[in-house]
Design a protein around this motif. Structure first.
Motif, mmCIF file in Angstrom:
data_model
loop_
_atom_site.group_PDB
_atom_site.id
_atom_site.type_symbol
_atom_site.label_atom_id
_atom_site.label_comp_id
_atom_site.label_asym_id
_atom_site.label_seq_id
_atom_site.Cartn_x
_atom_site.Cartn_y
_atom_site.Cartn_z
ATOM 1 N N TYR A 11 0.665 -1.336 0.043
ATOM 2 C CA TYR A 11 0.047 -0.126 -0.179
ATOM 3 C C TYR A 11 0.886 1.202 0.068
ATOM 4 C CZ TYR A 11 -4.127 2.980 1.053
ATOM 5 O OH TYR A 11 -5.313 3.690 1.062
ATOM 6 N N VAL A 12 0.571 2.086 -1.067
ATOM 7 C CA VAL A 12 1.568 3.368 -1.088
ATOM 8 C C VAL A 12 0.807 4.445 -0.804
ATOM 9 C CG1 VAL A 12 2.958 4.622 -3.021
ATOM 10 C CG2 VAL A 12 2.978 2.063 -3.116
ATOM 11 N N VAL A 13 1.265 5.208 -0.134
ATOM 12 C CA VAL A 13 0.812 6.798 0.395
ATOM 13 C C VAL A 13 1.407 7.668 -0.449
ATOM 14 C CG1 VAL A 13 0.009 8.201 2.073
ATOM 15 C CG2 VAL A 13 -0.305 5.491 2.205
ATOM 16 N N ALA A 14 0.932 8.640 -0.723
ATOM 17 C CA ALA A 14 1.689 9.747 -1.701
ATOM 18 C C ALA A 14 0.819 11.041 -1.553
ATOM 19 C CB ALA A 14 1.938 9.252 -3.010
ATOM 20 N N GLN A 15 1.456 12.276 -1.980
ATOM 21 C CA GLN A 15 0.965 13.613 -1.788
ATOM 22 C C GLN A 15 -0.332 13.805 -3.026
ATOM 23 O OE1 GLN A 15 4.352 16.012 -2.189
ATOM 24 N NE2 GLN A 15 4.313 16.174 -0.088
ATOM 25 N N SER A 16 -0.074 12.717 -4.131
ATOM 26 C CA SER A 16 -1.211 12.709 -5.274
ATOM 27 C C SER A 16 -1.661 11.254 -5.593
ATOM 28 C CB SER A 16 -0.702 13.578 -6.310
ATOM 29 O OG SER A 16 0.242 12.847 -7.108
ATOM 30 N N ALA A 17 -2.688 11.243 -6.299
ATOM 31 C CA ALA A 17 -3.211 9.920 -6.618
ATOM 32 C C ALA A 17 -2.067 9.481 -7.666
ATOM 33 C CB ALA A 17 -4.578 10.044 -7.228
ATOM 34 N N ALA A 18 -1.705 10.373 -8.620
ATOM 35 C CA ALA A 18 -0.939 9.864 -9.742
ATOM 36 C C ALA A 18 0.440 9.265 -9.114
ATOM 37 C CB ALA A 18 -0.431 11.182 -10.670
ATOM 38 N N ALA A 19 1.013 10.039 -7.795
ATOM 39 C CA ALA A 19 2.303 9.719 -7.399
ATOM 40 C C ALA A 19 2.214 8.339 -6.609
ATOM 41 C CB ALA A 19 2.793 10.736 -6.731
ATOM 42 N N ALA A 20 1.126 8.014 -6.214
ATOM 43 C CA ALA A 20 0.677 7.036 -5.535
ATOM 44 C C ALA A 20 0.911 5.833 -6.536
ATOM 45 C CB ALA A 20 -0.381 6.906 -4.393
ATOM 46 N N ARG A 21 0.190 5.711 -7.494
ATOM 47 C CA ARG A 21 0.143 4.911 -8.372
ATOM 48 C C ARG A 21 1.405 4.626 -9.133
ATOM 49 N NH1 ARG A 21 -5.985 5.741 -11.362
ATOM 50 N NH2 ARG A 21 -7.278 5.326 -9.152
ATOM 51 N N ARG A 22 2.270 5.912 -9.373
ATOM 52 C CA ARG A 22 3.366 5.393 -10.137
ATOM 53 C C ARG A 22 4.363 4.512 -9.070
ATOM 54 N NH1 ARG A 22 3.103 10.990 -11.448
ATOM 55 N NH2 ARG A 22 4.490 11.600 -9.986
ATOM 56 N N GLY A 23 4.093 5.284 -7.869
ATOM 57 C CA GLY A 23 4.708 4.213 -6.639
ATOM 58 C C GLY A 23 4.518 2.706 -6.808
ATOM 59 N N ALA A 24 3.284 2.608 -6.756
ATOM 60 C CA ALA A 24 2.665 1.175 -6.646
ATOM 61 C C ALA A 24 3.430 0.136 -8.099
ATOM 62 C CB ALA A 24 1.358 1.104 -6.690
ATOM 63 N N GLN A 25 3.431 0.839 -9.315
ATOM 64 C CA GLN A 25 3.915 0.442 -10.200
ATOM 65 C C GLN A 25 5.289 0.090 -10.482
ATOM 66 O OE1 GLN A 25 2.764 3.044 -13.173
ATOM 67 N NE2 GLN A 25 0.489 2.387 -13.423
#
Length: 775
Positions: free
Chosen positions: A127-141
Motif C-alpha cells: 500500500y503506497v501513500v503519496a501526496q497525489s493519486a498519480a504519485a501513489a500509482r506510480r509508486g505502486a507500479q
C-alpha cells in the motif's frame, strides 16, 4: 393514503444528480488528505520471497510504502473475522440457520498483506501513500516483487464438489421430499441436462473507494456502502472501539449490485494506512483491481432432472447446483431453495454444492442466485415442453401452485399466471408457431422464448426517525442507502402519503451509520423494511397529535376519544365526522413540532433476527415463514433474430409483466425492472469474465473488453406492473422489485434461440460462434 403511492414521481434527487452536486464518498476531501494506491500480486498461488520498494520510496511525492511487515496495527485488527478456512457466508435460506454480516462482517476470511502467502492473482501486496493519486500509482507500479510460484487452478472442477456445510450447518443444503426415483420411474418425458454460467464481475460506474480520517481514537470513513451499519460494526470490532467512535458516511452510491456490501480489505488497509501516517488517506481502486479486491458472481453448473406425465404435470424434480468458491471460504449464494419453490411436484430433491479454485472469494451480484439457477430451471422447462409437445406457457400453467411445494405453506400472493397472461397479450405470444425454424423474415431466423422471473421477499427489522413541524415540513432520518434506485424519493413519498404533505416538503437524510438502524440495501429489502418503519413513524405522529388536540379545551377535535381518531390522507378524522388536517393540528399544539421513532417488526421475526440486523447483519425472516411463502413473480417473453448466414444474434423485443405487491413509485420501479431486463440481455449474450487458465487470472479486467449491453443491443423493451395486494409481507404490501427483472431474461433468450435455430445452448454467454455449423 394520499395519492403519492403507486404513482410516477420524479426523483427528488434528480437535480443534484444531473448538476453534479450530489456528494459521493470519493468527493469528500478532508483537510490534509493524502492518496493511496495498491500494488497487487502478478501470480495466483505461491509465496512472496522478496519485495524491492526502494524505487517506489524514491518516487517524487511518495511518502510511505507499507508491506505485510511494515503496516502498523493492521495485523492486530484482522482477528475480527470470526471464521476461517471452512467458514461459510450464507444468503438467507428458508430452512438454513441465520448467518449474517453481523457474525462475519468481512468479505473474505483471508486478509491480504497479513503474511507472505499469495492465494489469488491480483491480491494486494503493498500500500503506497503519496501526496497525489498519480504519485501513489506510480509508486505502486515501481514495486518489484519476487515469488516462489505454486500450481494454480482458476476454473472449478464440478466433479470435485462437496455439499455445503456439515451437520447443522448443512441444514437446507440437501432437501428431499417424496421419492425421486419413484417419480422418475413412471414419466412420459424426462429432461436431464446441465447448464453453465460463467464468472461475472461488477462494473458500477462509481469506482470502489475509501477515505479514512483518524482524530485520536475517533474514526470517520467515507465509503460507498450498501450497509453503513455493517461497515461500522466491523471496523469498531476490529479496532476495539465503541461504535459511537466510528462514523461511516455514504450519502449516495453510484451502483453497487452486491459489490459494496460488507467490510472489504481495501477499506481496512486504507484505515490502517491513515492511522500510520497520521493524516486522512483516500484510495480509489483502479478498474482492473476492482476484479480482485472485492467480490464477483462465481461460475456455476446447474444440473436438472425433470420428469412429467403426459399432461405435463411434474412427477420428479431434481436440481443440483455446483458453484465456485475460493480455497479459503465457503461462499454460498444458494439457489436451490428458490427453484424448488416454483412449481408443484410431489417428488423433489435438491443439493447445494461448492467446488474450490484459486480466486478471491465471490459474493453477491444482483439476483445472486436467481439469475444462474433460473437460466437452468427455465431452460429445462422449455426443453420439457418441447418433448411433451406443449406450449411452454401451458406447461407452467399446469404446474402452477398456490402452496410452497416443500414447506407446504400458502404463498402470501402469487400472480405468476396473471403475469404470463399480461405479457402474452402485450407480446403477441399467440402469433408464435411452435415448430423450430418455422418463423423467418428474409435471411433472419425468428424465435420466441419465455421464462418465469421471481425474487424472494426478505423482511428485516428497521427503524426511522420522523420529525414534523407545524409549518408543513417533515424530516425523515434512517441509516438506509440510495444505491441508485431512488430511495430518497420513495421514503419521501411514504411520509408525504401519510402526513398529507407534498413530496417536496419531506426532506430525507440517509447514508450515515449514526442514524436509526436500517438493513443492508440488498435483496430488494429497503423499500419494504425501511419504508415500513417510516410508515409506522407517521402513524405514531398521527396518534400522538390526536391525543394532544383531543385534550385541548378548544379545537375541531376537542373532547374526542383519541382512540377513535384515525389518520387518513393527512387528515385526523373522528368517528362523528369531525376532522382536522394533521398540519393544522400540529401547529395548534404548544410545541408546534413532533419527533418519533418508527419501527418495523414483522411477527415472523425472531429476537435473533432483530438482534442480527441491529448488529449490522442480515436478519431476514423471509422468504418462507411458518405461515407464508413470500415471493414476487413475473414473466418475460423475448423475440430473438439470428442471421441465417452470419449467425448474428439480435433481440428486437423483450417484454415483461411483474407482480410485486404495492408499487411505491411507478417511474423508479419501471426503471429498475427495465434495467434488470437489459442486464439480462448482457448476461445472455455478452457478459463474461474471461480467464487465463494456465496463470489463474481474470483477463478482461476493464470495461473496454468486459462487454455490457449498449443502446444498439436494446431495442423495444416493455415493462408492465400488475396491481397486486399482499397484506402479509408488511404494512405497505411491498414485496421488492430491485432484482426481479434480470431473473428470467437469459433463459427466455436461450429458449428463443432454440426456437429460431433448433440449437439448444446451455452455456452462457451465447455467442455467434456457438451457432456456426449448427443454425
Amino acid at each position: 393514503m394520499a395519492q403519492t403511492i403507486n404513482t410516477a414521481v420524479t426523483r427528488t434527487d434528480a437535480p443534484r444528480k444531473v448538476t453534479g452536486t450530489a456528494t459521493y464518498a470519493a468527493d469528500v476531501m478532508p483537510a490534509g488528505m493524502l492518496h493511496g494506491a495498491l500494488a497487487t500480486s502478478s501470480v495466483a498461488v505461491g509465496t512472496l520471497t522478496g519485495m524491492d520498494i526502494s524505487k517506489a520510496k524514491a518516487e517524487p511525492g511518495v511518502l510511505a510504502v507499507f508491506t505485510h511487515d511494515t503496516l502498523p496495527d493492521y495485523k492486530s485488527v484482522k482477528g475480527f473475522y470470526s471464521g476461517g478456512p471452512g467458514s461459510a457466508s450464507f444468503w438467507p435460506m428458508d430452512t438454513a440457520p441465520v448467518r449474517s454480516y453481523a457474525d462475519n462482517p468481512s468479505s473474505a476470511s483471508y486478509w491480504p498483506m497479513e503474511d507472505v502467502r499469495i492465494r489469488y492473482a491480483g491480491q494486494p501486496i503493498a500500500y503506497v501513500v503519496a501526496q497525489s493519486a498519480a504519485a501513489a500509482r506510480r509508486g505502486a507500479q515501481l514495486i518489484e516483487a519476487t515469488y516462489d510460484v505454486s500450481e494454480s487452478h482458476i476454473a472449478m472442477d464440478p466433479e470435485q464438489s462437496f455439499v455445503v456445510g456439515a451437520g447443522e450447518d448443512s441444514k437446507g443444503m440437501v432437501v428431499t421430499k417424496g421419492d425421486l426415483a419413484r417419480g422418475l420411474s413412471s414419466v412420459a418425458q424426462i429432461v436431464e441436462a446441465e447448464y453453465i454460467t460463467p464468472f461475472q464481475h461488477h462494473n458500477p460506474l462509481e469506482m470502489f473507494s475509501a477515505t479514512a480520517e483518524w482524530r485520536g481514537d475517533r474514526l470517520t470513513v467515507w465509503m460507498p456502502s450498501q450497509s453503513v451499519r455493517t461497515l461500522r460494526a466491523g471496523i469498531a470490532q476490529a479496532y476495539g472501539l465503541a461504535e459511537t467512535s466510528v462514523r461511516v458516511i455514504s450519502p449516495f452510491v453510484g451502483g453497487a449490485f452486491g459489490s459494496k456490501a460488507g467490510v472489504t480489505p481495501y477499506a481496512m488497509l486504507t484505515i490502517a494506512a491513515a492511522k500510520a501516517v497520521g493524516a486522512p488517506v483516500r484510495l480509489i481502486v483502479t478498474r482492473p483491481q476492482m476484479y480482485t479486491v472485492a467480490t464477483f458472481r462465481p461460475e456455476s453448473v446447474q444440473r436438472f432432472r425433470l420428469g412429467a406425465d403426459a399432461a405435463g404435470r411434474l412427477t420428479a424434480f431434481e436440481h443440483i447446483e455446483i458453484a465456485q468458491t475460493s480455497q479459503f471460504d465457503q461462499v454460498v449464494n444458494a439457489g436451490t431453495h428458490i427453484t424448488r419453490a416454483m412449481y408443484a411436484c410431489p417428488n423433489i430433491h435438491t443439493e447445494q454444492r461448492l467446488s474450490r479454485s484459486d480466486t478471491n472469494s465471490g459474493g453477491f451480484m444482483r439476483a445472486p442466485n436467481e439469475m444462474q439457477t433460473f437460466f437452468g430451471l427455465e431452460s429445462a422447462m422449455d426443453e420439457l415442453a418441447i418433448k411433451l409437445g406443449m406450449d411452454p406457457v401451458a406447461l407452467r400453467r399446469v404446474n402452477d401452485t398456490d402452496r410452497h411445494p416443500v414447506e407446504d405453506v400458502p404463498f402470501s400472493s402469487r400472480s405468476l399466471m396473471q403475469s404470463y397472461a399480461a405479457v402474452a397479450d402485450s407480446f403477441g405470444w399467440a402469433d408464435r408457431t411452435p415448430e423450430v425454424g418455422s418463423m423467418t423474415d428474409g435471411d433472419w431466423l425468428v424465435g420466441y422464448g419465455c421464462a418465469t422471473a421471481t425474487y424472494p421477499t426478505n423482511i428485516l427489522a428497521s427503524n426511522a426517525r420522523v420529525r414534523m413541524q407545524g409549518t408543513g415540513q417533515a424530516y425523515i432520518e434512517l441509516a438506509a442507502h440510495d444505491v441508485g434506485t431512488g430511495t430518497y424519493t420513495i421514503m419521501a413519498q411514504i411520509a408525504a402519503a401519510r402526513l398529507g404533505l407534498p413530496v417536496g416538503a419531506c426532506d430525507v437524510v440517509m447514508g450515515e451509520a449514526d442514524l436509526p438502524v436500517a438493513p443492508i440495501s440488498g435483496g430488494s429489502t429497503t423499500a419494504a423494511s425501511a419504508g415500513s418503519a417510516v410508515h409506522d413513524a407517521c402513524l405514531k405522529i398521527g396518534r400522538q397529535i390526536a391525543a394532544q388536540v383531543s385534550a385541548m379545551s378548544e379545537g375541531p377535535l376537542s373532547g374526542v376519544d383519541p382512540a377513535g381518531i384515525t389518520l387518513e390522507n393527512g387528515v385526523l378524522k373522528a368517528p362523528d365526522g369531525r376532522s382536522q388536517p394533521l398540519v393544522e393540528a400540529l401547529a395548534s399544539t404548544p410545541a408546534g413540532e413532533i419527533e418519533v421513532i418508527g419501527e418495523f417488526r414483522h411477527k415472523a421475526m425472531t429476537d435473533k433476527m432483530i438482534m442480527t440486523t441491529f448488529k449490522g447483519g442480515y436478519g431476514s425472516a423471509g422468504p418462507v415463514t411458518p405461515e407464508m411463502a413470500m415471493f414476487a413473480f413475473g414473466a418475460e417473453m423475448v423475440e430473438v433474430r439470428v442471421h441465417r448466414w452470419t449467425h448474428e444474434i439480435r433481440v428486437p423485443r423483450l417484454h415483461g409483466a411483474f407482480a410485486a405487491g404495492t408499487i411505491l413509485n411507478r417511474k423508479t420501479a419501471h426503471s429498475q425492472l427495465m434495467g434488470g431486463m437489459i442486464w439480462g440481455i448482457g448476461s445472455a449474450l455478452h457478459e463474461v469474465t474471461e480467464i487465463d487458465k494456465p496463470r489463474a487470472r481474470f483477463l478482461n479486467t476493464n470495461i473496454a473488453e468486459y462487454l455490457l449491453s449498449v443502446n444498439a443491443d436494446v431495442r423495444e423493451i416493455r415493462v408492465e406492473m400488475l396491481e397486486e395486494r399482499d397484506d402479509y409481507v408488511n404494512p405497505l404490501g411491498v414485496k421488492g422489485i430491485g432484482e426481479l427483472g434480470i431473473v428470467g431474461t437469459a433463459a427466455a433468450i436461450a429458449n428463443a434461440v432454440h426456437h429460431a435455430t433448433g440449437t439448444r445452448l446451455r452455456r452462457l454467454p451465447i455467442r455467434m460462434s456457438d451457432l456456426v455449423g449448427k443454425a
